[in-house]
Design a protein around this motif. Structure first.
Motif, PDB file in Angstrom:
ATOM      1  N   PHE A   1       2.623   1.008  -4.719  1.00 57.47           N
ATOM      2  CA  PHE A   1       1.963   2.304  -4.844  1.00 57.47           C
ATOM      3  C   PHE A   1       0.509   2.208  -4.396  1.00 57.47           C
ATOM      4  CE2 PHE A   1       0.787   6.317  -5.975  1.00 57.47           C
ATOM      5  CZ  PHE A   1       0.135   6.516  -7.180  1.00 57.47           C
ATOM      6  N   GLY A   2      -0.214   1.187  -4.910  1.00 56.90           N
ATOM      7  CA  GLY A   2      -1.611   1.012  -4.519  1.00 56.90           C
ATOM      8  C   GLY A   2      -1.759   0.709  -3.045  1.00 56.90           C
ATOM      9  N   SER A   3      -0.826  -0.150  -2.497  1.00 56.61           N
ATOM     10  CA  SER A   3      -0.911  -0.525  -1.088  1.00 56.61           C
ATOM     11  C   SER A   3      -0.684   0.678  -0.177  1.00 56.61           C
ATOM     12  CB  SER A   3       0.114  -1.627  -0.798  1.00 56.61           C
ATOM     13  OG  SER A   3       0.136  -1.933   0.570  1.00 56.61           O
ATOM     14  N   ILE A   4       0.361   1.485  -0.490  1.00 56.78           N
ATOM     15  CA  ILE A   4       0.690   2.646   0.360  1.00 56.78           C
ATOM     16  C   ILE A   4      -0.434   3.686   0.299  1.00 56.78           C
ATOM     17  CG2 ILE A   4       2.291   4.601   0.593  1.00 56.78           C
ATOM     18  CD1 ILE A   4       4.508   2.692  -0.347  1.00 56.78           C
ATOM     19  N   PHE A   5      -0.942   3.926  -0.906  1.00 47.40           N
ATOM     20  CA  PHE A   5      -1.972   4.980  -1.020  1.00 47.40           C
ATOM     21  C   PHE A   5      -3.258   4.551  -0.317  1.00 47.40           C
ATOM     22  CE2 PHE A   5      -3.713   8.751  -2.573  1.00 47.40           C
ATOM     23  CZ  PHE A   5      -4.984   8.532  -3.118  1.00 47.40           C
ATOM     24  N   SER A   6      -3.606   3.253  -0.414  1.00 47.67           N
ATOM     25  CA  SER A   6      -4.818   2.801   0.282  1.00 47.67           C
ATOM     26  C   SER A   6      -4.627   2.835   1.802  1.00 47.67           C
ATOM     27  CB  SER A   6      -5.170   1.382  -0.166  1.00 47.67           C
ATOM     28  OG  SER A   6      -4.119   0.490   0.156  1.00 47.67           O
ATOM     29  N   THR A   7      -3.367   2.725   2.263  1.00 44.58           N
ATOM     30  CA  THR A   7      -3.097   2.855   3.701  1.00 44.58           C
ATOM     31  C   THR A   7      -3.234   4.302   4.145  1.00 44.58           C
ATOM     32  OG1 THR A   7      -1.569   0.984   3.571  1.00 44.58           O
ATOM     33  CG2 THR A   7      -1.403   2.414   5.508  1.00 44.58           C
ATOM     34  N   LEU A   8      -2.713   5.213   3.311  1.00 48.55           N
ATOM     35  CA  LEU A   8      -2.783   6.645   3.664  1.00 48.55           C
ATOM     36  C   LEU A   8      -4.207   7.180   3.536  1.00 48.55           C
ATOM     37  CD1 LEU A   8       0.457   8.003   1.941  1.00 48.55           C
ATOM     38  CD2 LEU A   8       0.105   7.483   4.347  1.00 48.55           C
ATOM     39  N   LEU A   9      -4.927   6.653   2.546  1.00 47.02           N
ATOM     40  CA  LEU A   9      -6.282   7.162   2.306  1.00 47.02           C
ATOM     41  C   LEU A   9      -7.199   5.950   2.147  1.00 47.02           C
ATOM     42  CD1 LEU A   9      -7.430  10.047   2.007  1.00 47.02           C
ATOM     43  CD2 LEU A   9      -7.377   9.719  -0.451  1.00 47.02           C
ATOM     44  N   PRO A  10      -7.701   5.406   3.256  1.00 42.19           N
ATOM     45  CA  PRO A  10      -8.526   4.193   3.189  1.00 42.19           C
ATOM     46  C   PRO A  10      -9.705   4.354   2.235  1.00 42.19           C
ATOM     47  CG  PRO A  10      -7.950   4.692   5.452  1.00 42.19           C
ATOM     48  CD  PRO A  10      -7.521   5.880   4.667  1.00 42.19           C
ATOM     49  N   GLY A  11     -10.047   3.244   1.566  1.00 37.75           N
ATOM     50  CA  GLY A  11     -11.168   3.251   0.637  1.00 37.75           C
ATOM     51  C   GLY A  11     -10.782   3.706  -0.749  1.00 37.75           C
TER      52      GLY A  11
END
Length: 1090
Positions: free
Chosen positions: A954-964
């Motif tokens: 979840f954390g990896s995908i969301f940081s990919t979709l919304l960097p930072g």
């Protein structure tokens, strides 16, 4: 609503596809693979792929994806449970809890029934049974006292009678003895007169008749012996001549057999020669046919007899083959050139992708190493998979066996309540080992068929109580608080009687050892109670049938009580007891069953204890093994997914393609070599055929002449061979005829030999009979000659014997006179005593006639330690006690319930049945609770693993979709992850307190990340996204495309989108547009994917 289900193949196996249809006026109907299914089966089908139709979080409607963020922590946890596959367990758990509640209700019903109805009724019947047992024991005591008093009266009368009777018997015996002596003396006197007369007559007769007869007999036997010996010698000579004739015939037979063997060998040699000649004739015929065919082929223009075509046709076919081989060579050269070019290009591309492959290979090695480490840890644990389950199964089996045996022991104990001896310690620190118990419980029967006989032989003594000393017995009677009257056997005082070995051996000789056995030998017992058991069983024989029992009881030498296997009793006095068994024999059989059941119960309880200890020792090992196995399965699954991912990357595909091209190139080169050889061979064949056609014309005439000459020679050889073959056949027939003639002669000789052997056997038998006859005559002759010699010596002794007998006769006459005087004195004394004995005898006869048991037990009257011990129990006190007890029993009989034993047994059976059912239900409850606890622990571990994995993705995908940014799933404040999960978001290092601070696009990306993280836990082969980027700007759309490539490399996505940012990451684009009013679809591959 109509649901139809068909199947498609996925990594989960065959899964259903659903289509729905509205049926007006109908009802819900479910079909799975064309078959009607119940709704519960449809739910189970969805559960098998982690889908819950009653809580469809897996189904999110278009435009509602952000509603995921509005879910409460328990709802988000339920989505996690769906992904982990534990949601179905919760439903099954609820069903199991309902089942537990039903079982508890059933237990409550049983408890209520026990408390309200069964136990009060059982207690009432138990009291009535005690009252009945008291009355029954009183009857037994009343019977004992009554017998005691009658026995005392009988003994007193018999003592007076026997005193006079014995004296009369003694006098009568003396009179009889005198009469016998008188008769003997008279017989001796007469015998002596007779002997004297006989000796005188013998003396005269031997001088004339007997001695003369013996002499004539000896002469007659001598003549007969000479005659029969001559006949025997003639028979011996005849037998020897027959044996010589048989030997001669046997020798002729052997000569004929050797002749037949020689003729057989000659016939075989002729047949082998004929066979060789036939084979040579066949070879000549074959050569002749080949030469004739070759001659015809030369005439037809063929170069070889085996060729089907002429030389011109062969040349035309060879040229056509050269053209085909040349064309194939050109095609293969072209193919090899193209493959080499393509191989060069693909190898260059493969080198450029080598770094990617190296990284994947390193990661694969690392994962494999982790898996091997877990496997090594599992191997180091001293636990085998399935060991705990096997022990638990054994424990269940042993529990069931123990329960069944306890029920069996309880039931048998209830049936044998009358042989239980209960008492209160008569003093403090009383040693209960001094009380051995009831006799029936101290023995075991060795042969169940003798149970009835043993029970009859023992009688009421089976219920006697055995103690070590008379002091222990006194203490029990005084302070033991006994519930009923008992007879006590003190081991130190009891006087035992065992039938002597002499009498036992006499009984076995009389009826056979298999038909009679001492009752004591048919029971097993401890050495310490040997005296008591001997007292009960030592004086009775057990016989197989009534005939044997009669022989044993009424024989003078044996004269002992005997009991048949059917329970019939035979007394030496002539008293017989028998008829209906009345259930006899069942007591000892049931006691034997109870003893065996108690031993089995003890063994199974020990086994159960051992199993419980083993389970306790294995529990920590099993838990550790289960944890490692769960990790191993998870790592194995990750490794398999990584393997598939490696196999799908570009480097692997290129490597496979290069191998394929290299293999095809190698095969093409090999085929080129073969085609080149074939081409050269075809060219050589064409040249040879052209040369053969040129030279064929000049050689044809010479070949034809040579073949004609060879054919003529072969025909001449065949004629010669035919003549030789006929000569062999005629010689063979002649030998066979001679062989048949010899065989007939052999048969005749064998028949003669058989007749001769029969004659020899007959003569041998006659000779043996003649020898026996001669031997018999010789014995008679020797005996007669010996008698003649003895008679001559006896004549000398006869005179001295006559003088001695005359003196002895005078002495006997004097003894006869003295005996007559003594007899008259004894007769007068006997008449006086008989009058005195008659009065007592009438009393004894009346008692025996009225009480039949006197004759069976009178041998015990007055003996110490028996029920008829007149010294230890005073007779006048026993009479008073008898009268008091008769009054008590008469009063108690009116109040006792005589059917209480059957009623109590029935009520106890109902109680035991209910308790058994209750135990079964409680065991089922315990098993269900244990399974729920174990599955709850497994669910907790599975949910934890799922939460950690989904949280990471979840954390990896969301940081990919919304960097930072960062995102995670946290438990509610003050709770654990089992209480629910909340979505938390951070921008930079600052965690937002509420999701309402996010924009609409950010919320959509956050919800999409959570859904994709759940899907990534168990990836599917295909995903469909329908305009998920409708509310997003271009940068976010591009991030979605990059995220799909990064996190889902092994899955296929069908994405419906109207934004260019999504197209840039696609492998293939399908565009839809109107052309001339018609919707058309075009397929485009982006340039960077080519």
């Amino acid at each position: 609503m109509l649901l139809r289900f068909s199947s498609f193949k996925s990594r989960h196996g065959w899964l259903p596809l659903k289509e729905s249809e509205i049926v007006v006026g109908g009802r819900n109907k479910y079909l799975i693979n064309g078959h009607v299914a119940q709704p519960s089966r449809v739910q189970t089908l969805f559960h098998s792929v982690q889908l819950n139709v009653n809580n469809p979080h897996f189904l999110i409607m278009q435009g509602r994806i952000t509603k995921v963020l509005n879910m409460k922590p328990p709802e988000i946890l339920s989505m996690l449970e769906e992904a982990a596959g534990t949601r179905m367990y919760e439903m099954k758990k609820e069903s199991a809890l309902k089942t537990l509640e039903k079982k508890q209700n059933k237990v409550d019903e049983i408890n209520k029934l026990l408390d309200v109805e069964i136990l009060p009724a059982l207690e009432k019947l138990r009291k009535e049974r005690c009252q009945y047992m008291k009355w029954a024991n009183g009857n037994a005591e009343l019977d004992r006292l009554k017998r005691f008093c009658i026995a005392y009266e009988f003994v007193q009368a018999e003592r007076v009678r026997d005193g006079a009777l014995n004296d009369v018997k003694k006098i009568r015996a003396k009179i009889l003895e005198l009469d016998e002596n008188t008769e003997k003396l008279k017989a001796d006197i007469q015998e002596m007169d007779k002997n004297i007369s006989t000796l005188a007559a013998e003396k005269e007769a031997k001088l004339g008749g007997e001695m003369k007869a013996l002499s004539e007999k000896v002469d007659k036997l001598s003549h007969a012996l000479i005659k029969e010996t001559s006949v025997m010698n003639n028979q011996e000579e005849t037998l020897k001549s027959e044996e010589k004739g048989a030997e001669k015939i046997l020798k002729n037979i052997e000569d004929i057999k050797r002749s037949m063997i020689e003729r057989d060998a000659a016939v075989k040699d002729l047949e082998d020669g004929a066979s060789d000649m036939k084979r040579k004739a066949e070879d000549l015929t074959k050569k002749l046919d080949e030469n004739e065919k070759e001659y015809q082929g030369v005439l037809a223009g063929k170069s070889n007899v085996n060729e089907k075509k002429c030389l011109e046709d062969q040349l035309r076919d060879a040229k056509a083959a050269v053209g085909e081989a040349e064309s194939g060579l050109k095609q293969l050269n072209t193919k090899i050139s193209h493959s080499e070019k393509e191989l060069k290009e693909k190898k260059a591309l493969l080198v450029s992708k080598r770094d990617e492959a190296t990284a994947a290979e390193n990661e694969l090695k690392a994962r494999t190493k982790d898996l091997e480490a877990i496997k090594t840890s599992m191997g180091s644990i001293n636990y085998d998979e399935g060991q705990m389950e096997a022990l638990q199964k054994d424990r269940s089996t042993e529990l069931e066996m123990v329960q069944n045996l306890k029920d069996r022991v309880r039931k048998l104990s209830g049936e044998l309540a009358n042989v239980h001896f209960t008492y209160r310690d008569p003093e403090r620190n009383f040693d209960r080992s001094k009380v051995k118990g009831v006799v029936a419980r101290l023995i075991r029967i060795k042969d169940s068929s003798a149970a009835t006989a043993l029970e009859v032989a023992a009688g009421g003594r089976l219920f006697n109580v055995v103690v070590d000393t008379e002091d222990t017995g006194k203490k029990l009677l005084k302070n033991g608080d006994l519930q009923s009257r008992v007879t006590i056997i003190p081991l130190n005082k009891i006087q035992t009687y065992t039938i002597p070995d002499r009498v036992q051996q006499a009984a076995r000789r009389l009826v056979g050892p298999d038909n009679v056995t001492l009752a004591l030998e048919l029971v097993g017992y401890g050495e310490e109670v040997k005296n008591a058991v001997s007292y009960v069983f030592g004086s009775t024989f057990v016989c197989r049938d009534s005939e044997a029992a009669k022989e044993v009881a009424f024989n003078r030498e044996v004269g002992s009580t005997s009991v048949t296997l059917d329970g019939d009793t035979y007394q030496p006095s002539g008293l017989l007891t028998g008829g209906s068994k009345g259930g006899r024999g069942n007591l000892l059989r049931k006691l034997d069953e109870l003893a065996k059941a108690e031993v089995d119960l003890s063994n199974h309880e020990k086994r159960l204890s051992v199993i419980e200890q083993q389970i306790g020792a294995l529990l920590p090992l099993q838990k550790r093994y289960t944890e490692l196995k769960s990790q191993f399965e998870l790592k194995s699954y990750d490794l398999s997914l990584f393997h598939k991912r490696v196999e799908q990357n570009e480097h692997h595909k290129l490597g496979e393609l290069v191998k394929k091209i290299e293999q095809e190139l190698q095969e093409s080169k090999q085929e080129l070599t073969e085609k080149q050889v074939q081409y050269e061979k075809c060219v050589s064949t064409v040249l040879e055929l052209e040369q053969t056609i040129k030279t064929y014309g000049t050689e044809r005439e010479g070949r034809l002449k040579a073949l004609e000459k060879r054919i003529k020679s072969l025909k001449s050889e065949m004629q010669t061979m035919s003549k030789q073959l006929k000569a062999h056949e005629s010689e063979r027939e002649r030998l066979i005829m001679e062989k048949d003639a010899v065989a007939n002669e052999l048969a005749n000789l064998e028949e003669q030999l058989s007749t001769s052997k029969a004659q020899i056997a007959s003569l041998s038998e006659t000779l043996e009979k003649q020898k026996d006859k001669v031997t018999s005559i010789k014995q008679d002759y020797d005996q007669a000659e010996g008698e003649l010699n003895v008679g001559r010596s006896k004549l000398k002794e006869c005179d001295s014997q006559i003088n001695h007998m005359a003196k002895e006769q005078q002495k006997l006459q004097q003894q006869l006179s003295d005996s007559n005087v003594e007899r008259k004195k004894m007769e007068n004394e006997a008449k006086r005593m008989e009058i005195e004995q008659k009065d007592c005898s009438s009393i004894v006869d009346k008692l025996v006639e009225k009480y039949s048991w006197i004759s069976t037990e009178k041998q015990l009257f007055g003996k110490s330690g028996t029920d008829y011990d007149f010294e230890s129990c005073e007779p006048h006190k026993a009479r008073e006690e008898l009268e008091n007890l008769q009054a008590q029993q008469s009063s108690l009989e009116k109040r006792v319930n005589k059917k209480v034993m059957a009623m109590f047994e029935k009520a106890e059976d109902e109680y035991n049945d209910l308790m058994s059912k209750k135990n079964i239900i409680e065991n089922d409850k315990a098993k269900i609770k244990k399974v729920i606890e174990e599955l709850d622990e497994k669910k907790k571990e599975t949910l934890k693993v799922t939460w950690l994995k989904v949280n990471k993705d979840f954390g990896s995908i969301f940081s990919t979709l919304l960097p930072g940014t960062m995102a995670k799933l946290d438990p509610p404040e003050g709770g654990t992850f089992l209480d629910g999960l909340e979505v938390r978001v951070a921008f930079g290092t600052v965690w937002k307190q509420s999701l309402s601070e996010l924009s609409g696009g950010q919320r959509s990306l956050l919800a999409l990340s959570l859904i994709l993280a759940l899907l990534l836990f168990k990836p599917a082969p295909l995903y469909i996204l329908d305009e998920v980027d409708a509310a997003l700007d271009l940068s976010h759309t591009q991030n979605i495309g990059r995220m799909i490539k990064a996190h889902f490399p092994h899955s296929q996505f069908i994405v419906v989108s109207l934004k260019e940012g999504m197209f840039n990451n696609a492998n293939v684009i399908f565009r839809t547009k109107f052309v001339d009013g018609v919707s058309t679809v075009t397929r485009t591959v982006p340039s960077k994917q080519r």
